[in-house]
Enzyme design. Structure first.
Site, PDB file in Angstrom:
ATOM      1  N   ARG A   1      44.241  42.122  45.976  1.00 38.53           N
ATOM      2  CA  ARG A   1      43.729  41.235  46.216  1.00 38.53           C
ATOM      3  C   ARG A   1      44.781  40.242  47.442  1.00 38.53           C
ATOM      4  O   ARG A   1      44.215  39.623  48.011  1.00 38.53           O
ATOM      5  CB  ARG A   1      44.005  40.017  44.886  1.00 38.53           C
TER       6      ARG A   1
ATOM      7  N   GLY B   1      34.838  40.088  34.756  1.00 42.57           N
ATOM      8  CA  GLY B   1      34.928  40.857  33.540  1.00 42.57           C
ATOM      9  C   GLY B   1      36.803  41.524  32.830  1.00 42.57           C
ATOM     10  O   GLY B   1      37.932  40.017  33.115  1.00 42.57           O
TER      11      GLY B   1
ATOM     12  N   HIS C   1      43.146  30.773  43.076  1.00 44.20           N
ATOM     13  CA  HIS C   1      42.278  30.857  42.174  1.00 44.20           C
ATOM     14  C   HIS C   1      43.244  31.090  41.282  1.00 44.20           C
ATOM     15  O   HIS C   1      42.340  30.819  39.990  1.00 44.20           O
ATOM     16  CB  HIS C   1      41.571  32.512  42.954  1.00 44.20           C
TER      17      HIS C   1
ATOM     18  N   GLY D   1      40.417  27.026  25.747  1.00 44.83           N
ATOM     19  CA  GLY D   1      39.863  28.578  26.669  1.00 44.83           C
ATOM     20  C   GLY D   1      40.264  29.764  26.105  1.00 44.83           C
ATOM     21  O   GLY D   1      40.799  29.350  23.971  1.00 44.83           O
TER      22      GLY D   1
ATOM     23  N   ARG E   1      48.328  38.920  40.583  1.00 48.46           N
ATOM     24  CA  ARG E   1      48.087  39.334  39.210  1.00 48.46           C
ATOM     25  C   ARG E   1      46.648  40.842  39.735  1.00 48.46           C
ATOM     26  O   ARG E   1      46.056  40.421  40.900  1.00 48.46           O
ATOM     27  CB  ARG E   1      47.246  38.810  38.118  1.00 48.46           C
TER      28      ARG E   1
ATOM     29  N   ALA F   1      34.975  32.259  33.863  1.00 49.04           N
ATOM     30  CA  ALA F   1      35.016  34.157  34.371  1.00 49.04           C
ATOM     31  C   ALA F   1      34.488  35.041  34.348  1.00 49.04           C
ATOM     32  O   ALA F   1      33.253  35.347  33.631  1.00 49.04           O
ATOM     33  CB  ALA F   1      36.345  34.575  34.009  1.00 49.04           C
TER      34      ALA F   1
ATOM     35  N   HIS G   1      42.042  34.160  45.978  1.00 46.63           N
ATOM     36  CA  HIS G   1      40.728  35.094  45.792  1.00 46.63           C
ATOM     37  C   HIS G   1      40.066  35.413  46.890  1.00 46.63           C
ATOM     38  O   HIS G   1      39.662  34.388  47.696  1.00 46.63           O
ATOM     39  CB  HIS G   1      39.618  34.605  44.883  1.00 46.63           C
TER      40      HIS G   1
ATOM     41  N   GLU H   1      37.594  47.274  39.551  1.00 47.44           N
ATOM     42  CA  GLU H   1      37.847  45.978  40.686  1.00 47.44           C
ATOM     43  C   GLU H   1      38.997  46.789  41.573  1.00 47.44           C
ATOM     44  O   GLU H   1      39.680  47.898  40.857  1.00 47.44           O
ATOM     45  CB  GLU H   1      38.033  44.890  39.743  1.00 47.44           C
TER      46      GLU H   1
ATOM     47  N   SER I   1      43.438  38.710  33.530  1.00 47.29           N
ATOM     48  CA  SER I   1      43.789  37.352  33.360  1.00 47.29           C
ATOM     49  C   SER I   1      43.562  36.908  31.847  1.00 47.29           C
ATOM     50  O   SER I   1      43.946  36.547  31.138  1.00 47.29           O
ATOM     51  CB  SER I   1      43.562  36.241  33.808  1.00 47.29           C
TER      52      SER I   1
END
Ligand code: FAD
Ligand code: SIN
Length: 550
Positions: free
Chosen positions: A283, A56, A344, A21, A379, A53, A237, A120, A384
């Site tokens: 979140r 962004g 998530h 990844g 987070r 993902a 999430h 976000e 991430s």
């Protein structure tokens, strides 16, 4: 050892990277300057969370933005538990590494010639870069892979499942992996090994994560005796699509960034009652508010409402989400979308120092598998991917300095970490792991989920301890994944039981407030040491210098 396990001869490389990844590939590119790299992926080449993902990658490149603001927002979201020096590296190194990515061919979305930023949750500025609207991870991986493939010192091997580490005492000298194409278990030795195996969402019944996210790296490190940290902090999430029988497809937070609203089944917009930032609150707050509304309204979901947004803009900005939802007969521009939270992201993982080193010599970790302390208890959205990029490079720099021929030579006949020893009576050719997996995932979802209590957690710990997997006659990926899920689930449940406070993503009804300890403490646990809390990370490898060689 399992009776029928066939092994090939050892082979040697300078560096071994487990996982391809964002963290693994970025690390491999850096390591390629120093020696030969073998990068394994247990699935197809691109299979990873990175590939899926959407929203962004957060970075300070906008004219109205500042690194100090990104630092502040990350610390705020982390609810007191971030390691500030780790966050500083993240936000300061990020801009340079993103520019480099662009030079390597990454195509972020633009308004004219200028980079397009979106907003976000819990970000004080619009600082989230995206690509093809909502396929950011796919485009990042394409650009990174293209760069990696151009470097002749990197070999990438798909369908190679890392089973366990090879070690001499507390020095890791390589890994043992199952080559799914041949059915052989191979050993490979290296000067340094990077765990870049991603997350563990598959421990939960409801998750946004792809099937590969089974916590393998964490379980492998655990069996080798490495210290894990903050495993109780799992991010849920808020907006996974809730359609019976379908996977929990993610509806990006960027939808809310563009103005989408959450409504309960009575169609009331409820988030302003819970937080001043409403739908763009952190979140953990949004997820808990949704659970409370679902409970209050006796419903299994709430709605995400995009009907107030310009339909053409939505289709253009979120083409992947739009087309995927159409497959379920839902038009995001016209229908209310049934959503509820799903597991998530893992804030915890293998404890590392600022250079990705763990407390096992020769073993490094980067990306979601690692607990660098950058995310604290919760987070910040889109941090991430940035972590994978920054700490993949950071770990690789430290690993490069460890290239030795002696480790490789000594590793020629390495001792092996014991695999689960089989009891011949229990051995089955193809054990059915599904019933136990189902039990584990339900237990975690129901008792170690968004809202926790000491009673539920104790019950989960007890039940998880009572489960055993039937041992197979020969090695298989499903068996090892089930073993890893079970081991990781046990650590999450135990860590959550031990943390008697509510902080970030860890919420307990029996301890609804934050603990009074100042500074707040991280949890640390290993196979050989009892769980303990400390403000400082365990004494792991020495911190590497910041990015160099620009
Ligand atoms: P991954 O990208 O998951 O890669 C791990 C790799 O390790 C995979 O190749 C896997 O196959 C391999 N692997 C695992 N176990 C083994 C093994 N035993 N042997 C060999 N190989 C193994 N974050 C953001 O910042 N922004 C976003 O917009 C965003 N959107 C997301 C959307 C979704 C649907 C999901 C699930 C996550 C999202 N995240 C986002 C989180 C982010 O994508 C991940 O945290 C990040 O990509 C992790 O990168 P990684 O390199 O650590 O792991
Ligand atoms: C999303 O697009 O909502 C996911 C972003 C993230 O996990 O950071």
């Amino acid at each position: 050892m399992m009776a029928l396990m066939q092994r090939s001869k050892n082979h040697k490389v300078d560096f071994l990277v487990l996982g391809s990844g964002i963290a693994g590939v970025r690390a491999a590119i850096e390591l390629a300057r120093a020696g030969h790299v073998l990068m394994l992926n247990k699935g197809a080449l691109y299979e990873s969370s990175t590939e899926y993902a959407q929203g962004g990658i957060a970075v300070v490149l906008g004219e109205d933005d500042e690194v100090s603001l990104h630092l502040h927002d990350t610390l705020q979201a982390g609810d007191g538990l971030c390691r500030e020096e780790a966050v500083r590296i993240l936000v300061e190194e990020g801009p340079h590494l993103i520019q480099e990515l662009i030079e390597w061919g990454m195509k972020f979305d633009r308004n004219g010639t200028k980079l397009a930023f979106t907003r976000e949750g819990a970000h004080s500025r619009s600082r989230v870069l995206h690509a093809h609207g909502d396929s950011t991870g796919r485009e990042i991986l394409r650009a990174l892979m293209a760069k990696a493939k151009s470097l002749h010192t990197i070999q990438i091997q798909p369908y190679a499942f890392a089973v366990d580490l090879l070690a001499e005492g507390r020095r890791v000298v390589g890994t043992e992996y199952l080559d799914e194409k041949t059915g052989m278990v191979n050993q490979v030795v290296a000067s340094a090994v990077l765990l870049a195996t991603g997350g563990m969402g598959q421990v939960y019944k409801e998750t946004t994560n792809p099937a590969v996210a089974t916590g393998d790296g964490v379980a492998i490190a655990w069996r080798a005796g490495a210290t894990l940290s903050d495993m109780e902090f799992v991010q849920f999430h808020p907006t996974a699509l809730y359609v019976q029988g379908a996977p929990r497809f993610l509806l990006s937070e960027a939808l809310r960034g563009e103005g989408a609203q959450l409504r309960n089944i009575d169609l009331e917009r409820f988030m302003p009652r819970y937080h001043e930032a409403a739908e763009l609150a952190p979140r953990d707050i949004v997820s808990r508010a949704m659970v409370m509304e679902m409970h209050r309204c006796k419903s299994e979901f709430v709605y995400l409402d995009l009907t107030g947004l310009d339909a053409e803009h939505v289709k253009k900005r979120f083409p992947r989400i739009y087309s995927t939802c159409l497959e379920y007969n839902l038009d995001i521009t016209a229908d209310l979308m049934p959503v509820r939270p799903a597991a998530h992201y893992a804030m915890g993982g293998v404890a590392t120092d600022l250079d990705g080193s763990t407390d096992l010599a020769g073993l490094f970790a980067a990306g979601e598998v690692a607990a660098t302390g950058v995310h604290g208890a919760n987070r910040l959205a889109s941090n991430s991917l940035l972590e994978g990029l920054v700490y993949g490079a950071q770990a690789a720099r430290a690993m490069s300095g460890q290239k030795t021929t002696s480790a490789v030579v000594r590793g020629e006949n390495p001792s092996q970490m014991p695999l689960t020893v089989s009891n011949p009576d229990e051995t089955k050719a193809v054990p059915d792991v599904e019933p136990i997996l189902c039990t584990v995932r339900n237990l975690l979802w129901e008792k170690v989920g968004i809202i926790r209590s000491g009673k539920d957690l104790s019950e989960a710990v007890k039940r998880l301890d009572s489960l055993t997997l039937p041992t197979p006659a020969s090695p298989s990926r499903p068996y090892y994944e089930a073993l890893n899920i079970l081991e990781v689930a046990r650590v999450i449940a135990r860590s959550a039981l031990a943390r008697e406070e509510s902080r970030g993503a860890h919420y307990r009804t029996d301890y609804p407030l934050k603990g009074e300890t100042t500074p707040p403490r991280h949890s640390f646990v290993s196979r050989d040491t009892a769980l303990q809390f400390s403000p400082d990370p365990p004494r792991v490898g020495s911190a590497a210098p910041r990015a160099s060689g620009r």
